[in-house]
Design a protein around this motif. Structure first.
Motif, short mmCIF file in Angstrom:
data_model
loop_
_atom_site.label_atom_id
_atom_site.label_comp_id
_atom_site.label_asym_id
_atom_site.label_seq_id
_atom_site.Cartn_x
_atom_site.Cartn_y
_atom_site.Cartn_z
N ASP A 1 0.98 -1.39 -0.36
CA ASP A 1 0.20 0.53 0.34
C ASP A 1 0.74 1.32 -0.06
O ASP A 1 0.47 2.27 -0.95
N THR B 1 1.08 4.22 -2.84
CA THR B 1 0.48 5.37 -2.91
C THR B 1 2.02 6.59 -3.35
O THR B 1 1.78 7.15 -3.80
N GLN C 1 1.68 6.32 -7.28
CA GLN C 1 0.59 6.88 -7.76
C GLN C 1 0.81 8.30 -7.42
O GLN C 1 0.28 8.81 -8.44
#
Length: 524
Positions: free
Chosen positions: A316, A320, A323
């Motif tokens: 995760d 993050t 992105q």
């Protein structure tokens, strides 16, 4: 007198008969039981399902121990055998390795054709896990006990960051259903930070863990495919995109012990330079480590600390930052370790330091479309053409000529198909990966049925891949002659097989003008 190649093929058929199979034939001499006894491993139970009743599938066989705990960021270890109980595979494709789908910036894969993503979703599969090192096998449901089948092992693409067996366009059941004459294997390998960590605490030779996973999967198939009716002397390793880079790396990494007799590279090869030294990427691993209380430690302590972090939390975090377009945008890729990846492939080829096996090698006419900014109305075709040339076509040209100089047989192709159920917008053309539904036979599964030319193209590609895989290494040219596909003999006179326009068997020399546009580093 029989031609030599015919004699060799006959010898292997007889050898298969003399060796026998690992289960008793039925009274009619045909093997139909979806269970296989694999010596040293145990019984593996498969399934036979509609709408492909002519196919047995064995999904999710572990080929390595779970890479968790102390085995995270470590070379793969063979699966523990024998299985304590018989392994009953399911009808559901196995979970894929840890990953995230990059949604920003948008691309054709997230906006137009989700079937290249896991489970066809605009995300990664909800079934991802760190315990992911499995393979799946598709065989004809009826096998002769006296005739072993050629085997094709597929390495999925996905920029070494995404992908797995659970991709709708890349399930081979329909291909095996149609031919009834070969076996296909697909497998997972570790991706992104889990597969290519560039951690200072790891030895240089243990950085490209995903590539080491690939070798172990090939070793498993070579050692055990006989029990499934496969011929270990006729195994072809096929990859697309990052999978094709992997196949290119493999040919040099295992020059003296390839375990395979043919290699196929779709839109990718070792000349596509994405690698750097591990030193230049180690900051990325440390940047992630610092977010989980593993900062300001020695290299060994940092690595040990990261082995205790939640895999999902780690993924995760990487997602993050990816992105957000930070410096981690392309953080975890293969590095030059001079074991699995080298820094001068031309020199290695010219000195003969590569596996001496024939290759199929090619690219798509609009490979560059996904690599330039996307908009619903299309892409900048000039930029897309430049990307096609520099990212895919020119490296393929150089990889082919290097192998010619090394004395290897090379079969070159170009894919030009532009079919509306694969390319829903005309400007997409033969984009990167668009050939895969044709080869796997999944092209009519989404957005309506296929055209007559699409079916003909699919069958021509399937038959060519299968002819290549079926012939022993020394007889590939004989097998490919049946497909009207001569070896690419020279830059001046070599012919390239075209798929997807007009006649699916077209041979062309039109690539010469395009080859002339390649920068000098890609010229022979």
């Amino acid at each position: 007198m029989k031609p030599l190649c015919s004699t060799i093929i006959s010898v292997w058929e007889v050898l298969g008969a003399s060796l026998g199979t690992q289960q008793e034939p039925s009274s009619c001499g045909i093997l139909t039981d979806p269970s296989v006894n694999v010596p040293g491993i145990g019984t593996i139970h498969g399934t036979t399902l509609t709408p492909n009743p002519g196919v047995r599938q064995f999904l999710g066989i572990p080929y390595a121990q779970p890479p968790i705990g102390a085995r995270r960021f470590a070379p793969p270890q063979p699966a523990t055998v024998p299985f304590p109980n018989s392994l009953k595979t399911t009808t559901q494709l196995p979970p894929s390795c840890m990953q995230h789908l990059r949604k920003q910036p948008p691309s054709i894969y997230t906006q137009e054709i989700n079937e290249f993503n896991l489970q066809g979703l605009n995300t990664t599969s909800p079934r991802i896990t760190e315990d992911c090192l499995t393979l799946s096998i598709w065989t004809p449901s009826e096998l002769s006990p006296t005739h072993l089948l050629p085997v094709i092992i597929f390495i999925h693409g996905g920029a070494f960051s995404i992908g797995g067996q659970d991709v709708p366009y890349q399930v081979p059941a329909q291909w095996v259903q149609r031919t009834q004459s070969h076996i296909v294997v697909s497998f997972n390998y570790r991706l992104n930070i889990f597969g290519f960590p560039s951690a200072a605490g790891l030895p240089e030779a243990e950085q490209n863990l995903g590539l080491l996973d690939q070798r172990l999967a090939v070793q498993w198939v070579h050692d055990h495919i006989f029990a499934f009716g496969g011929d270990p002397s006729r195994i072809t390793l096929w990859g697309q995109s990052a999978g094709a880079l992997s196949v290119g790396y493999y040919q040099f990494a295992y020059a003296t012990d390839p375990l395979v007799t043919g290699l196929i590279m779709d839109s990718g090869n070792e000349m596509l330079d994405i690698t750097v030294s591990s030193d230049s990427r180690r900051g990325n691993f440390t940047a992630v480590a610092s977010q989980f209380g593993c900062g300001n430690l020695s290299a060994a302590e940092e690595l040990a600390c990261m082995r205790n972090v939640s895999a999902q939390d780690m993924e995760d975090f990487v997602s993050t930052y990816t992105q957000a377009g930070s410096r981690l945008a392309v953080p975890f890729l293969p590095v030059v370790d001079n074991r699995t990846v080298f820094d001068n492939y031309t020199a290695l080829a010219l000195s003969g330091n590569l596996a001496k096996v024939p290759v199929i090698l090619g690219s798509n006419a609009q490979d560059g479309v996904p690599f330039v900014p996307y908009s619903p109305g299309g892409v900048n075709t000039t930029l897309a053409d430049i990307a096609t040339l520099k990212i895919m076509f020119c490296p393929a040209f150089k990889a082919a000529t290097n192998r010619l100089k090394a004395g290897l047989q090379v079969f070159r192709y170009g894919y030009l198909g532009n079919f509306s159920n694969i390319s829903p917008e005309p400007w997409m053309g033969a984009y990167h990966s668009s050939e895969l539904p044709l080869i796997f036979g999944t092209h009519p599964d989404f957005r309506g049925n296929s055209t007559a030319l699409e079916y003909a193209t699919s069958q021509a590609m399937q038959d060519s891949w299968l002819s290549f895989a079926s012939a022993p290494s020394s007889c590939k040219a004989t097998g490919m002659a049946k497909q009207n596909w001569p070896a690419y003999a020279s830059v001046a006179n070599g012919q390239v097989r075209e798929f997807g326009v007009g006649s699916t068997g077209a041979l062309t020399g039109s690539t010469k003008a395009i080859e002339a546009l390649c920068p000098s580093i890609f010229q022979p």
